[in-house]
Design a protein around this motif. Structure first.
Motif, PDB file in Angstrom:
ATOM      1  N   ILE A   1       2.480 -11.500   4.252  1.00 40.29           N
ATOM      2  CA  ILE A   1       1.183 -12.177   4.361  1.00 40.29           C
ATOM      3  C   ILE A   1       0.099 -11.510   3.505  1.00 40.29           C
ATOM      4  O   ILE A   1      -0.033 -10.276   3.498  1.00 40.29           O
ATOM      5  CB  ILE A   1       0.721 -12.191   5.836  1.00 40.29           C
ATOM      6  N   GLY A   2      -0.684 -12.345   2.831  1.00 41.02           N
ATOM      7  CA  GLY A   2      -1.908 -11.896   2.179  1.00 41.02           C
ATOM      8  C   GLY A   2      -3.096 -12.409   2.980  1.00 41.02           C
ATOM      9  O   GLY A   2      -3.071 -13.540   3.460  1.00 41.02           O
ATOM     10  N   VAL A   3      -4.125 -11.590   3.121  1.00 40.21           N
ATOM     11  CA  VAL A   3      -5.271 -11.947   3.957  1.00 40.21           C
ATOM     12  C   VAL A   3      -6.558 -11.903   3.144  1.00 40.21           C
ATOM     13  O   VAL A   3      -6.801 -10.942   2.397  1.00 40.21           O
ATOM     14  CB  VAL A   3      -5.399 -10.998   5.169  1.00 40.21           C
ATOM     15  N   ILE A   4      -7.371 -12.942   3.304  1.00 35.29           N
ATOM     16  CA  ILE A   4      -8.727 -12.964   2.746  1.00 35.29           C
ATOM     17  C   ILE A   4      -9.697 -12.964   3.919  1.00 35.29           C
ATOM     18  O   ILE A   4      -9.624 -13.835   4.796  1.00 35.29           O
ATOM     19  CB  ILE A   4      -8.979 -14.223   1.882  1.00 35.29           C
ATOM     20  N   ILE A   5     -10.590 -11.974   3.967  1.00 30.82           N
ATOM     21  CA  ILE A   5     -11.638 -11.951   4.988  1.00 30.82           C
ATOM     22  C   ILE A   5     -12.989 -12.202   4.320  1.00 30.82           C
ATOM     23  O   ILE A   5     -13.158 -11.960   3.128  1.00 30.82           O
ATOM     24  CB  ILE A   5     -11.672 -10.622   5.775  1.00 30.82           C
ATOM     25  N   GLY A   6     -13.935 -12.681   5.103  1.00 34.54           N
ATOM     26  CA  GLY A   6     -15.238 -13.021   4.540  1.00 34.54           C
ATOM     27  C   GLY A   6     -16.011 -11.807   4.050  1.00 34.54           C
ATOM     28  O   GLY A   6     -16.647 -11.844   2.994  1.00 34.54           O
ATOM     29  N   SER A   7     -15.953 -10.718   4.818  1.00 34.42           N
ATOM     30  CA  SER A   7     -16.714  -9.521   4.469  1.00 34.42           C
ATOM     31  C   SER A   7     -16.102  -8.314   5.154  1.00 34.42           C
ATOM     32  O   SER A   7     -15.721  -8.385   6.330  1.00 34.42           O
ATOM     33  CB  SER A   7     -18.180  -9.677   4.889  1.00 34.42           C
ATOM     34  N   GLU A   8     -16.032  -7.213   4.440  1.00 34.47           N
ATOM     35  CA  GLU A   8     -15.519  -5.979   5.033  1.00 34.47           C
ATOM     36  C   GLU A   8     -16.518  -5.376   6.013  1.00 34.47           C
ATOM     37  O   GLU A   8     -16.143  -4.616   6.903  1.00 34.47           O
ATOM     38  CB  GLU A   8     -15.192  -4.963   3.932  1.00 34.47           C
ATOM     39  N   GLN A   9     -17.808  -5.709   5.851  1.00 33.00           N
ATOM     40  CA  GLN A   9     -18.840  -5.152   6.724  1.00 33.00           C
ATOM     41  C   GLN A   9     -19.071  -5.974   7.994  1.00 33.00           C
ATOM     42  O   GLN A   9     -19.604  -5.457   8.976  1.00 33.00           O
ATOM     43  CB  GLN A   9     -20.176  -5.038   5.972  1.00 33.00           C
ATOM     44  N   ALA A  10     -18.664  -7.236   7.991  1.00 29.51           N
ATOM     45  CA  ALA A  10     -18.956  -8.115   9.124  1.00 29.51           C
ATOM     46  C   ALA A  10     -18.045  -7.789  10.306  1.00 29.51           C
ATOM     47  O   ALA A  10     -16.820  -7.822  10.192  1.00 29.51           O
ATOM     48  CB  ALA A  10     -18.792  -9.569   8.714  1.00 29.51           C
ATOM     49  N   GLU A  11     -18.657  -7.490  11.453  1.00 28.96           N
ATOM     50  CA  GLU A  11     -17.903  -7.109  12.634  1.00 28.96           C
ATOM     51  C   GLU A  11     -16.977  -8.227  13.099  1.00 28.96           C
ATOM     52  O   GLU A  11     -15.841  -7.980  13.524  1.00 28.96           O
ATOM     53  CB  GLU A  11     -18.878  -6.731  13.756  1.00 28.96           C
ATOM     54  N   ASN A  12     -17.455  -9.484  13.027  1.00 29.86           N
ATOM     55  CA  ASN A  12     -16.602 -10.580  13.496  1.00 29.86           C
ATOM     56  C   ASN A  12     -15.336 -10.714  12.660  1.00 29.86           C
ATOM     57  O   ASN A  12     -14.258 -11.027  13.172  1.00 29.86           O
ATOM     58  CB  ASN A  12     -17.381 -11.896  13.529  1.00 29.86           C
ATOM     59  N   GLN A  13     -15.437 -10.455  11.346  1.00 23.48           N
ATOM     60  CA  GLN A  13     -14.262 -10.521  10.484  1.00 23.48           C
ATOM     61  C   GLN A  13     -13.265  -9.413  10.825  1.00 23.48           C
ATOM     62  O   GLN A  13     -12.050  -9.637  10.871  1.00 23.48           O
ATOM     63  CB  GLN A  13     -14.685 -10.410   9.021  1.00 23.48           C
ATOM     64  N   GLN A  14     -13.778  -8.222  11.076  1.00 27.42           N
ATOM     65  CA  GLN A  14     -12.906  -7.110  11.439  1.00 27.42           C
ATOM     66  C   GLN A  14     -12.227  -7.361  12.783  1.00 27.42           C
ATOM     67  O   GLN A  14     -11.053  -7.018  12.973  1.00 27.42           O
ATOM     68  CB  GLN A  14     -13.711  -5.804  11.485  1.00 27.42           C
ATOM     69  N   GLN A  15     -12.952  -7.963  13.712  1.00 27.23           N
ATOM     70  CA  GLN A  15     -12.364  -8.270  15.013  1.00 27.23           C
ATOM     71  C   GLN A  15     -11.260  -9.314  14.889  1.00 27.23           C
ATOM     72  O   GLN A  15     -10.232  -9.231  15.564  1.00 27.23           O
ATOM     73  CB  GLN A  15     -13.453  -8.741  15.976  1.00 27.23           C
ATOM     74  N   ARG A  16     -11.470 -10.318  14.058  1.00 27.98           N
ATOM     75  CA  ARG A  16     -10.422 -11.322  13.840  1.00 27.98           C
ATOM     76  C   ARG A  16      -9.184 -10.678  13.238  1.00 27.98           C
ATOM     77  O   ARG A  16      -8.047 -10.986  13.621  1.00 27.98           O
ATOM     78  CB  ARG A  16     -10.944 -12.434  12.925  1.00 27.98           C
ATOM     79  N   LEU A  17      -9.415  -9.762  12.298  1.00 28.29           N
ATOM     80  CA  LEU A  17      -8.294  -9.063  11.671  1.00 28.29           C
ATOM     81  C   LEU A  17      -7.558  -8.199  12.694  1.00 28.29           C
ATOM     82  O   LEU A  17      -6.319  -8.146  12.704  1.00 28.29           O
ATOM     83  CB  LEU A  17      -8.805  -8.220  10.507  1.00 28.29           C
ATOM     84  N   GLU A  18      -8.304  -7.537  13.578  1.00 31.94           N
ATOM     85  CA  GLU A  18      -7.688  -6.724  14.630  1.00 31.94           C
ATOM     86  C   GLU A  18      -6.813  -7.582  15.532  1.00 31.94           C
ATOM     87  O   GLU A  18      -5.682  -7.205  15.871  1.00 31.94           O
ATOM     88  CB  GLU A  18      -8.763  -6.038  15.470  1.00 31.94           C
ATOM     89  N   GLY A  19      -7.329  -8.719  15.962  1.00 25.90           N
ATOM     90  CA  GLY A  19      -6.565  -9.622  16.814  1.00 25.90           C
ATOM     91  C   GLY A  19      -5.322 -10.145  16.114  1.00 25.90           C
ATOM     92  O   GLY A  19      -4.244 -10.256  16.727  1.00 25.90           O
ATOM     93  N   PHE A  20      -5.457 -10.434  14.833  1.00 24.58           N
ATOM     94  CA  PHE A  20      -4.321 -10.928  14.044  1.00 24.58           C
ATOM     95  C   PHE A  20      -3.236  -9.857  13.926  1.00 24.58           C
ATOM     96  O   PHE A  20      -2.042 -10.139  14.130  1.00 24.58           O
ATOM     97  CB  PHE A  20      -4.803 -11.344  12.657  1.00 24.58           C
ATOM     98  N   ARG A  21      -3.663  -8.637  13.629  1.00 24.67           N
ATOM     99  CA  ARG A  21      -2.703  -7.526  13.525  1.00 24.67           C
ATOM    100  C   ARG A  21      -1.941  -7.343  14.836  1.00 24.67           C
ATOM    101  O   ARG A  21      -0.725  -7.147  14.841  1.00 24.67           O
ATOM    102  CB  ARG A  21      -3.438  -6.232  13.180  1.00 24.67           C
ATOM    103  N   ALA A  22      -2.683  -7.402  15.946  1.00 23.99           N
ATOM    104  CA  ALA A  22      -2.061  -7.204  17.259  1.00 23.99           C
ATOM    105  C   ALA A  22      -1.020  -8.276  17.545  1.00 23.99           C
ATOM    106  O   ALA A  22       0.036  -8.005  18.138  1.00 23.99           O
ATOM    107  CB  ALA A  22      -3.130  -7.197  18.349  1.00 23.99           C
ATOM    108  N   ALA A  23      -1.300  -9.518  17.117  1.00 26.33           N
ATOM    109  CA  ALA A  23      -0.400 -10.635  17.396  1.00 26.33           C
ATOM    110  C   ALA A  23       0.914 -10.540  16.634  1.00 26.33           C
ATOM    111  O   ALA A  23       1.962 -10.977  17.129  1.00 26.33           O
ATOM    112  CB  ALA A  23      -1.083 -11.954  17.085  1.00 26.33           C
ATOM    113  N   ILE A  24       0.882  -9.953  15.421  1.00 21.83           N
ATOM    114  CA  ILE A  24       2.102  -9.896  14.608  1.00 21.83           C
ATOM    115  C   ILE A  24       2.747  -8.509  14.635  1.00 21.83           C
ATOM    116  O   ILE A  24       3.817  -8.318  14.032  1.00 21.83           O
ATOM    117  CB  ILE A  24       1.831 -10.306  13.147  1.00 21.83           C
ATOM    118  N   ALA A  25       2.114  -7.567  15.337  1.00 25.92           N
ATOM    119  CA  ALA A  25       2.551  -6.162  15.288  1.00 25.92           C
ATOM    120  C   ALA A  25       4.023  -5.984  15.642  1.00 25.92           C
ATOM    121  O   ALA A  25       4.738  -5.201  15.001  1.00 25.92           O
ATOM    122  CB  ALA A  25       1.677  -5.313  16.202  1.00 25.92           C
ATOM    123  N   ASN A  26       4.482  -6.652  16.656  1.00 28.02           N
ATOM    124  CA  ASN A  26       5.859  -6.468  17.126  1.00 28.02           C
ATOM    125  C   ASN A  26       6.793  -7.595  16.716  1.00 28.02           C
ATOM    126  O   ASN A  26       7.895  -7.729  17.268  1.00 28.02           O
ATOM    127  CB  ASN A  26       5.861  -6.323  18.654  1.00 28.02           C
TER     128      ASN A  26
END
Length: 328
Positions: free
Chosen positions: A174-199
């Protein structure tokens, strides 16, 4: 004869005097009526609430829809929304707009959280001046804000992960495009995504790049990413303009076998889903976010206590029917 003339003259003057007095009295009554009509308007103006909404980016489709929802809710509640924001995403300008808005002494502020100490200080400054602050889209949980209204961004990211795992069978690089590295909501979405595919076996993130909430940048980063990492089979965008930009980047890289997943519901995303270039999108409800924020402010002005968060759910938009199916 002369006395009779004098008598007639005095009678004429008396009649003129009476006419003038009558007109004066009629004018006085009319003016009094106008003043009486103006008094209720003055009361309306006195109770009028002035709300400032500061967007992350002025003409972003998501924020324009937030504004629409807020303005419609405000119109029936004696409120007026003033909509501000940087032309391009710029946290420094957002902070400056917040500072200027506080100086203008509005009745309330609707702002996106930025998660910076100076921003927290400004929120406290507003609260100290009796100006309630509600955060939208991204929270500022450690500040003194009144409440947060918006998406549970970690949950939205987790839901995206489940969507990708279910639909991208055999295409887990997977390649990921996020809106902004500084935006907290973008980082939270990425965290949730990582958790979902982690295992999940065979699913991994190969690269992450930021579009700066720009369709053009999303396209450029996608093309570069696919050329640098040919093994990428699936692209995921976490802000509203990312998926349409990803589609353009995929075409430029001549990689039409790539699956694309997006965020939010805009015309270009719907078109991509219809054409089959976008598999699906996790959709927020910005109109409801703006409307709910104003409704909560109205309750606050009436003395009601508010919850710490008011979460608005997401839904999935896909090619099956293009009919949104609400999340639980």
């Amino acid at each position: 004869m002369r006395n009779r003339s004098w008598t007639l003259g005095l009678l004429g003057l008396f009649l003129v005097f009476c006419y003038v007095m009558l007109q004066f009295l009629l004018s006085t009554v009319h003016i009094g009526g106008l003043v009486g009509q103006m008094e209720p308007q003055s009361e309306v103006e006195k109770s009028f609430k002035h709300i400032v909404l500061i967007a992350q980016e002025l003409d972003n489709p998501f924020w324009r829809t937030v504004e629409k929802g807020a303005s419609e809710a405000a119109a029936s509640r004696g409120m007026k929304i003033d909509y501000l924001g940087p032309i391009r995403i710029n946290p420094t300008e957002q902070t400056s707009l917040l500072e200027k808005s506080i100086a203008a002494k509005p009745d309330a502020l609707l702002v996106q959280g930025i998660k910076e100490p100076q921003y927290d200080m400004l929120i406290s400054k507003a609260i100290d001046q009796g100006i309630p602050v509600v955060t939208l889209d991204a929270d500022e949980p450690d500040s003194r804000r009144l409440t947060y209204v918006g998406t549970d961004n970690r949950e939205a990211g987790r839901r995206m992960g489940e969507l990708v795992v279910g639909a991208a069978i055999g295409k887990g690089r997977i390649g990921v495009i996020i809106g902004s590295e500084q935006a907290e909501n973008q980082q939270q979405r990425l965290e949730g995504f990582r958790a979902a595919i982690a295992n999940m076996p065979y699913f991994e993130i190969i690269d992450i790049r930021a579009s700066n909430i720009s369709r053009i940048q999303a396209a450029k980063h996608t093309e570069a990413m696919l050329k640098q990492y040919p093994a990428i089979q699936t692209m995921v965008g976490f802000s509203s303009l990312d998926a349409p930009g990803i589609v353009e980047g995929v075409k430029a890289a001549h990689r039409n076998d790539t699956l694309v997943f997006g965020f939010d519901d805009i015309a270009a995303t719907r078109q991509g889903i219809r054409e089959g270039t976008i598999k699906a999108s996790i959709v927020q409800q910005p109109h409801e976010i703006g409307s709910a924020a104003v409704q909560l402010l109205a309750s606050h002005f009436l003395g009601s206590a508010l919850p710490q968060q008011h979460v608005i759910g997401t839904y999935i938009l896909d090619a099956k029917t293009l009919t949104p199916v609400s999340s639980p």
